[in-house]
Design an enzyme around this catalytic site. Sequence first.
Site, short mmCIF file in Angstrom:
data_model
loop_
_atom_site.label_atom_id
_atom_site.label_comp_id
_atom_site.label_asym_id
_atom_site.label_seq_id
_atom_site.Cartn_x
_atom_site.Cartn_y
_atom_site.Cartn_z
N SER A 411 0.83 -1.20 0.00
CA SER A 411 0.00 0.00 0.00
C SER A 411 0.86 1.25 0.00
O SER A 411 0.34 2.34 -0.15
CB SER A 411 -0.93 0.00 1.21
OG SER A 411 -0.17 -0.06 2.39
N HIS A 432 -3.15 -2.99 -5.70
CA HIS A 432 -3.42 -2.53 -4.35
C HIS A 432 -4.91 -2.62 -4.05
O HIS A 432 -5.70 -1.78 -4.48
CB HIS A 432 -2.89 -1.09 -4.18
CG HIS A 432 -3.14 -0.54 -2.81
ND1 HIS A 432 -3.34 0.79 -2.56
CD2 HIS A 432 -3.23 -1.16 -1.61
CE1 HIS A 432 -3.55 0.96 -1.27
NE2 HIS A 432 -3.50 -0.21 -0.67
N GLU A 444 -6.23 -0.11 -6.94
CA GLU A 444 -5.21 0.76 -7.54
C GLU A 444 -4.24 -0.15 -8.29
O GLU A 444 -3.64 -1.05 -7.69
CB GLU A 444 -4.45 1.55 -6.47
CG GLU A 444 -5.14 2.80 -5.98
CD GLU A 444 -4.30 3.62 -4.99
OE1 GLU A 444 -4.50 4.83 -4.91
OE2 GLU A 444 -3.44 3.04 -4.28
N ASN A 482 -3.54 6.56 -0.50
CA ASN A 482 -2.94 6.69 0.83
C ASN A 482 -2.05 7.92 0.94
O ASN A 482 -1.97 8.53 2.01
CB ASN A 482 -2.14 5.42 1.17
CG ASN A 482 -3.08 4.29 1.60
OD1 ASN A 482 -4.27 4.53 1.84
ND2 ASN A 482 -2.57 3.08 1.68
#
Length: 701
Positions: A411, A432, A444, A482
């Site tokens: 991540s 991800h 992702e 993130n």
Amino acid sequence: MTDVVRLEVQGDIALITVSNPPVNALGHAVRAGLLQAFQDAETDSRVRAVILICQGSTFIAGADIKEFGKPPQAPSLPEVIDTIESCSKPSVAVIHGTALGGGLEVALGCHYRIARKDAKVGLPEVKLGLLPGAGGTQRLPRLAGVAKALDMIVSGQPISAAEALEHTIIDELFEGELAAAGIGFARRLLDDGRGPRRSGEQTRGLEGADNEALIRAKHAEVAKRMPGLFSPLRCVAAVEAAVKLPLAEGLKRERELFVECLNSPQRGALVHSFFAERQASKINDLPADVKPRAINSAAVIGGGTMGVGIALSFANAGLPVKLLEINEDALLRGLQRARDTYAASVKRGSLTEEAMEKRLSLVTGVTDYGALADADVVVEAVFEDMDVKRQVFEQLDAVCKPGAILASNTSSLDLNAIATFTKRPQDVVGLHFFSPANVMRLLEVVRGEKTSDDVLATAMAIGKQLKKVSVVVGVCDGFVGNRMVFQYGREAEFLLEEGATPQQVDAALRNFGMAMGPFAMRDLSGLDIGQAIRKRQRATLPAHLDFPTVSDKLCEAGMLGQKTGAGYYRYEPGNRMPLENPALAPMLEAASREKGIERRELEEQYIIERTIFALVNEGAKILEEGIAQRSSDIDVIYLNGYGFPAFRGGPMFYADSVGLDKVLARVRELHARCGDWWKPAPLLEKLAAEGRTFTEWQAGQ
Ligand code: 3H9
């Protein structure tokens, strides 16, 4: 006749065919063509019945969404449907694929409806911030009853042809060829001497139930479960008009409510979300002739929550998947986790026992890397540590067949560095997933420096196979989602140092529409995750920047969130309800004191701007660096992975709607007061100076 609507007379039956790929949307040409075709059928003395069919993969899937917000062009859809319904010769809509929105409304305007067995029908307008505006809210309750109509219109969920038959929305199911089924049905109508049967004149759906009570109950449910949404209450009001008013007046009321929705900013945001999601699947610089590799089997490394969720995503898509753990005990725990997850779905009634066993039979546990030799794709979901990743990828490189896709679910770690652990960096890509991976729609797809075009195309195809919304992102710390959430979470915590409580910040952001507040979210995922990331980031952070300290203090006190019974909130055993954590207040006061901050009351708007504009400013940097292909991709990530409210269109669209000059003014003020975390993104400065939006900038790229 127009190109998109054809009329052909076969004996005494008129065959009207719509052909407007890809989904036969009701753009201006289709509306004009339908009007003309029905008028011609009416005046043609040879014609005794009319059938309406569509070419391609589906019946009409609705109004042309691209026309919303543009000046209206006659004929309007209600006018067209009025002509269809008034026709003196019986008409039959022959439905295949999906009859949605205006498409179902056209079918309801026809006198009879038959549907291929695999078809679906629905009124999804509410998902676009609208309500069915061409008679759907008036005709459907008259046919199917108020309860069913309310369910369909307020949820926007389509139903199967079989269910539509049960609720007398359609008359018959068929299999096979459309025209033959339609002509056969029309012939029987004529043989039986049956004429027009207008939905608007039906009354059976409105009889035999306490409709006012149904309306009141739905109103209360919507007010409670969909706060902040503009169109659902108007959907209920439109159905109420069907109950209380004669058809003509009900249609008028429906139109007024439809126009209110059409003009609401939420409609703009939801339509943006619709097209953004479809746009995200397109990769700008991928040559058109790139072919994805075939994926018939998968493997996942790591039987923790994430690994099991990923394995179940493959099993849900019908793909055999091997789950690898380091030893038998860990493997048994992983397999049990898989079974427990499905068992919970069975208990909830969303999965049958039989389907559970079938899916579980696709998951094979293994402990030996050699067993992965024939997998087409392997996804690693092990601990977020470079040394651990190195061990995994070196082993994969040694055993996997040539051409296998080697994917990391990292991540935040550097995918390019991970790729160097293999001799085939072109085959390495990031997949991800978001937790719980078998539920969350977002994926992702991380494109490494060396990821080859066909591997990227395959990764997107895998996302599609798994029914995910896939978005391509570039390599950087935290990728798109993130990296932005780091800023959001940090600013939320700075607010605690300024005087807010977690309750206040969470409530402000929930009122804004976020599915969860940032502190409830951190408690859910575990505070130690953020701590590990900060530890890594501190190593390279310029000296004048630092993080707030409360989260680290909670971690030091062993309060890691829900899993330890306390974090920003306190939790009773077995209960996820967040309660006040009495240990927190002294920590907050100490943190403010240490920094010389006088705690003060914070306004909700300030809380929202401080957190949401942090997302926007970072999003602008991400765009400029090319980490995301387009601003709408960032929106798709936030809508599908971070609980951002769909009715605001995503953080970048929201910033556009606020005005980038206003956003920049706040960012500059925070930069001056709070320091370099708030350094304005050059792209934000440029667009604000030019009076442009992210959306306009994207269109010009
Ligand atoms: C309405 O009807 C209002 C009325 O009540 C009142 C009026 C007065 N318009 O999704 P896909 C495009 S509101 C324009 O990838 P799938 C889409 O952008 C409408 N374009 O395919 C994409 O383009 P591109 C109510 C549309 O097979 C391409 O078609 N109806 C429309 O996965 C393929 O789409 C709806 O809300 C449209 N209506 O799914 C239904 N629909 O290739 C919306 C699609 O350039 N549509 N496009 O990216 C859907 O739910 C799905 O598209 C459908 C097909 C299930 C039909």
